[in-house]
Design a protein around this motif. Structure first.
Motif, mmCIF file in Angstrom:
data_model
loop_
_atom_site.group_PDB
_atom_site.id
_atom_site.type_symbol
_atom_site.label_atom_id
_atom_site.label_comp_id
_atom_site.label_asym_id
_atom_site.label_seq_id
_atom_site.Cartn_x
_atom_site.Cartn_y
_atom_site.Cartn_z
ATOM 1 N N GLN A 1 9.423 -4.257 2.701
ATOM 2 C CA GLN A 1 8.231 -5.206 3.110
ATOM 3 C C GLN A 1 8.653 -6.371 4.034
ATOM 4 N N ASN B 1 2.604 5.085 -4.841
ATOM 5 C CA ASN B 1 3.253 4.781 -6.260
ATOM 6 C C ASN B 1 3.395 3.337 -6.615
ATOM 7 N N HIS C 1 9.500 0.952 -1.080
ATOM 8 C CA HIS C 1 8.223 0.470 -0.253
ATOM 9 C C HIS C 1 8.278 -1.192 -0.508
ATOM 10 N N GLU D 1 10.513 5.390 -4.907
ATOM 11 C CA GLU D 1 9.749 5.262 -3.951
ATOM 12 C C GLU D 1 8.824 4.170 -3.794
ATOM 13 N N GLY D 2 8.244 3.725 -4.766
ATOM 14 C CA GLY D 2 7.505 2.521 -4.942
ATOM 15 C C GLY D 2 8.366 1.249 -4.613
ATOM 16 N N GLU E 1 0.668 -1.259 -0.012
ATOM 17 C CA GLU E 1 0.101 0.113 0.195
ATOM 18 C C GLU E 1 0.995 1.195 -0.055
ATOM 19 N N HIS E 2 0.992 1.890 -1.343
ATOM 20 C CA HIS E 2 1.701 3.115 -1.155
ATOM 21 C C HIS E 2 1.036 3.798 -2.717
#
Length: 159
Positions: free
Chosen positions: A149, A88, A145, A141-142, A85-86
């Protein structure tokens, strides 16, 4: 991501024939792309809770639908992607089987970067450096992320 395949896109999409549009609680509107493992469709939800909402359906290719190795990769991709969940990262809403495995994803309206670059190339123009930097930053950035995880046990997922 597991099962990731670059897609050959049709900028405008190819309309799905009327007789092939119904797909469970979705109406397939246009075929957007085909890759090595799946095909991508623009679809409209037909269920009462979200009638008309646009989504993307990623459907495993028919010749791979009976290959357990590809089905497992496809299902693993959906399971992992649904945990991300981001802003990007495209959201994954559901994984299902309607005669073949499919993933329901967020529809992001816009112009494909490849299409924009092709147009600029034909016009002998370059993408503005600030735009390039912004795209790279958002992609990083995506990806960051996804790479950060961790599973329920606290161990990295290794994406």
């Amino acid at each position: 991501m597991p099962g990731y395949t670059p897609f050959v896109t049709n900028p405008a999409g190819t309309l799905v024939p009327r007789e092939a549009r119904t797909f469970g609680s979705y109406e397939l509107v246009a075929k957007l792309a085909t890759g090595g493992m799946a095909e991508i469709f623009l679809a409209r939800r037909t269920d009462e809770s979200a009638r008309g909402q646009l989504v993307v359906i990623k459907r495993i290719l028919p010749h791979l639908a009976d290959d357990e190795h590809f089905v497992t990769m496809f299902r693993d991709e959906a399971a992992l992607a649904s945990k991300l969940e981001h802003p990007n990262v495209c959201k994954v809403f559901a994984l299902g089987n309607q005669g073949t495995w499919f993933i329901v994803m967020e529809y992001l309206h816009g112009v494909a970067l490849s299409r924009m670059l092709s147009r600029l190339s034909r016009a002998k123009q370059l993408l503005d450096l600030r735009m390039v930097a912004s795209i790279v930053i958002q992609a990083c950035e995506g990806l960051h992320h996804a790479h950060e995880q961790r599973g329920a046990d606290g161990r990295p997922l290794g994406l």
